[in-house]
Write an enzyme that holds these catalytic residues in place. Structure first.
Site, short mmCIF file in Angstrom:
data_model
loop_
_atom_site.label_atom_id
_atom_site.label_comp_id
_atom_site.label_asym_id
_atom_site.label_seq_id
_atom_site.Cartn_x
_atom_site.Cartn_y
_atom_site.Cartn_z
N GLY A 295 0.85 -1.20 0.00
CA GLY A 295 0.00 0.00 0.00
C GLY A 295 0.87 1.24 0.00
O GLY A 295 2.09 1.16 0.22
N SER B 108 2.63 4.85 0.97
CA SER B 108 3.25 5.34 2.20
C SER B 108 2.17 6.04 3.04
O SER B 108 1.41 6.87 2.51
CB SER B 108 4.37 6.33 1.84
OG SER B 108 4.86 6.92 3.02
N SER C 2 5.87 -1.74 -2.20
CA SER C 2 5.83 -2.75 -3.27
C SER C 2 4.81 -2.39 -4.36
O SER C 2 3.81 -3.09 -4.53
CB SER C 2 5.58 -4.15 -2.70
OG SER C 2 4.59 -4.17 -1.72
N1 LIG Z 1 10.08 8.12 -3.32
C1 LIG Z 1 9.51 7.42 -2.36
N2 LIG Z 1 8.42 6.66 -2.63
C2 LIG Z 1 7.86 5.91 -1.64
N3 LIG Z 1 8.33 5.87 -0.36
C3 LIG Z 1 9.43 6.60 -0.06
C4 LIG Z 1 10.06 7.40 -1.03
N4 LIG Z 1 11.13 8.01 -0.45
C5 LIG Z 1 11.18 7.61 0.83
N5 LIG Z 1 10.15 6.76 1.08
C6 LIG Z 1 9.98 6.09 2.38
O1 LIG Z 1 10.43 4.76 2.17
C7 LIG Z 1 9.42 3.82 2.50
C8 LIG Z 1 9.12 2.91 1.29
O2 LIG Z 1 10.13 1.97 1.14
P1 LIG Z 1 9.79 0.54 0.55
O3 LIG Z 1 11.02 -0.25 0.66
O4 LIG Z 1 8.56 0.03 1.22
O5 LIG Z 1 9.44 0.93 -0.97
S1 LIG Z 1 9.34 -0.04 -2.22
O6 LIG Z 1 8.59 -1.23 -1.80
O7 LIG Z 1 10.69 -0.38 -2.66
O8 LIG Z 1 8.61 0.74 -3.25
C9 LIG Z 1 8.17 4.58 2.84
O9 LIG Z 1 7.80 4.04 4.09
P2 LIG Z 1 6.29 3.80 4.51
O10 LIG Z 1 5.75 5.18 4.75
O11 LIG Z 1 6.40 2.99 5.78
O12 LIG Z 1 5.56 3.08 3.42
C10 LIG Z 1 8.58 6.04 2.91
O13 LIG Z 1 8.65 6.45 4.24
N1 LIG Z 2 -7.71 2.21 10.04
C1 LIG Z 2 -6.41 2.50 10.10
N2 LIG Z 2 -5.48 1.54 9.87
C2 LIG Z 2 -4.17 1.84 9.91
N3 LIG Z 2 -3.67 3.08 10.18
C3 LIG Z 2 -4.55 4.08 10.41
C4 LIG Z 2 -5.94 3.83 10.37
N4 LIG Z 2 -6.59 5.00 10.62
C5 LIG Z 2 -5.62 5.91 10.82
N5 LIG Z 2 -4.39 5.38 10.70
C6 LIG Z 2 -3.13 6.13 10.90
O1 LIG Z 2 -2.47 6.18 9.64
C7 LIG Z 2 -1.07 6.19 9.84
C8 LIG Z 2 -0.44 5.05 9.04
O2 LIG Z 2 0.95 5.10 9.18
P1 LIG Z 2 1.86 3.83 8.95
O3 LIG Z 2 1.28 2.65 9.65
O4 LIG Z 2 3.25 4.24 9.31
O5 LIG Z 2 1.70 3.61 7.38
P2 LIG Z 2 2.69 2.89 6.37
O6 LIG Z 2 3.46 1.87 7.15
O7 LIG Z 2 1.78 2.29 5.35
O8 LIG Z 2 3.56 3.97 5.81
C9 LIG Z 2 -0.81 6.05 11.34
O9 LIG Z 2 -0.61 7.34 11.90
C10 LIG Z 2 -2.14 5.45 11.84
O10 LIG Z 2 -2.41 5.79 13.18
#
Ligand SMILES: Nc1ncnc2c1ncn2[C@@H]1O[C@H](COP(=O)(O)OS(=O)(=O)O)[C@@H](OP(=O)(O)O)[C@H]1O
Ligand SMILES: Nc1ncnc2c1ncn2[C@@H]1O[C@H](COP(=O)(O)OP(=O)(O)O)[C@@H](O)[C@H]1O
Length: 200
Positions: A32, A34, A106
């Site tokens: 999903g 970020s 991903s």
């Molecule tokens: N350009 C760009 N696009 C998406 N995300 C970014 C980018 N730059 C930094 N980040 C941060 O890196 C986390 C995503 O890394 P991933 O290893 O999950 O990405 S991927 O699966 O290779 O696409 C992602 O973490 P999550 O927020 O936990 O999803 C971001 O915090």
């Molecule tokens: N139903 C929900 N399920 C998951 N996260 C939620 C939901 N509603 C609100 N949030 C908030 O959304 C944010 C998601 O952040 P995070 O878990 O770090 O996302 P990701 O790992 O996909 O980047 C958190 O601050 C969380 O508290």
């Protein structure tokens, strides 16, 4: 040369490890945008499993992109390599008898398909953390969307890089109208039969 690498057969098998742990081992993959909620939900699912005595481990950005994959960027090629290495790592952990939870953006379908080839279909549960880009941008947990809009981050998924949504994930969680608790229950209900060992 690959043909010169001949695997050893070790005495303790994956089956032995699963029997020792009293449960099956497999991978729960969260995909999903970020900020969609992957880490939050994976964390809550792990807590529930851990409290039931299940052996678990979470793979996510912190322990992967700051360690084994710190050489990789967010280009399409590097994302493919990122997911491939994570899938291989998860495969070793499945072999070690663990329930692995992996939380990665991903964004490419072909990369997620490749995970199935690496760990085998039967060991793969796909969870789509289905949150709209508008909601993720509103949450902006890490301030990345603001930076992306300002042109300070390139290739930001959902803004300047694509996200190819799964069409037939095992579990689809619309976090805008599903609480974390309900999402956890949905996942636990789905995986509970999979935890059972054969002949139990
Ligand atoms: N350009 C760009 N696009 C998406 N995300 C970014 C980018 N730059 C930094 N980040 C941060 O890196 C986390 C995503 O890394 P991933 O290893 O999950 O990405 S991927 O699966 O290779 O696409 C992602 O973490 P999550 O927020 O936990 O999803 C971001 O915090
Ligand atoms: N139903 C929900 N399920 C998951 N996260 C939620 C939901 N509603 C609100 N949030 C908030 O959304 C944010 C998601 O952040 P995070 O878990 O770090 O996302 P990701 O790992 O996909 O980047 C958190 O601050 C969380 O508290």
């Amino acid at each position: 040369m690959n043909e010169n690498i001949i695997p050893h057969t070790f005495q303790i098998s994956i089956k032995d490890r699963r029997v020792g742990n009293k449960h099956n081992s497999f991978l729960i993959w969260f995909t999903g945008l970020s900020g969609s909620g992957k880490s939050t939900i994976a964390n809550a699912v792990e807590l529930e499993l851990f409290n039931k005595g299940i052996k678990t481990y979470i793979l996510d950005g912190d322990n992967i992109r700051k360690g084994i994959n710190k050489d990789l960027s967010f280009s399409p090629e590097d994302r493919t390599e990122n997911i491939r290495r994570i899938a291989e790592t998860a495969n070793l952990m499945i072999d070690a008898g663990l329930v692995v939870l992996a939380a990665f953006v991903s964004p490419y379908k072909k990369d997620r398909e490749n995970i199935k080839n690496i760990v085998k279909d039967v060991n793969f549960v796909e969870v789509y953390v289905n949150t709209s880009i508008e909601e993720c941008e509103k949450r902006d947990v890490k301030g990345l969307y603001k930076k992306a809009r300002a042109g300070e981050i390139q290739n930001m998924t959902g803004i300047s890089a694509p996200y190819q949504a799964p069409e037939s994930a095992d579990i689809d969680i619309k976090t805008e109208n599903t609480t974390v608790e309900v999402a956890v229950k949905q996942i636990i209900d789905f995986i509970t039969p999979k935890l059972k060992l054969e002949n139990e």
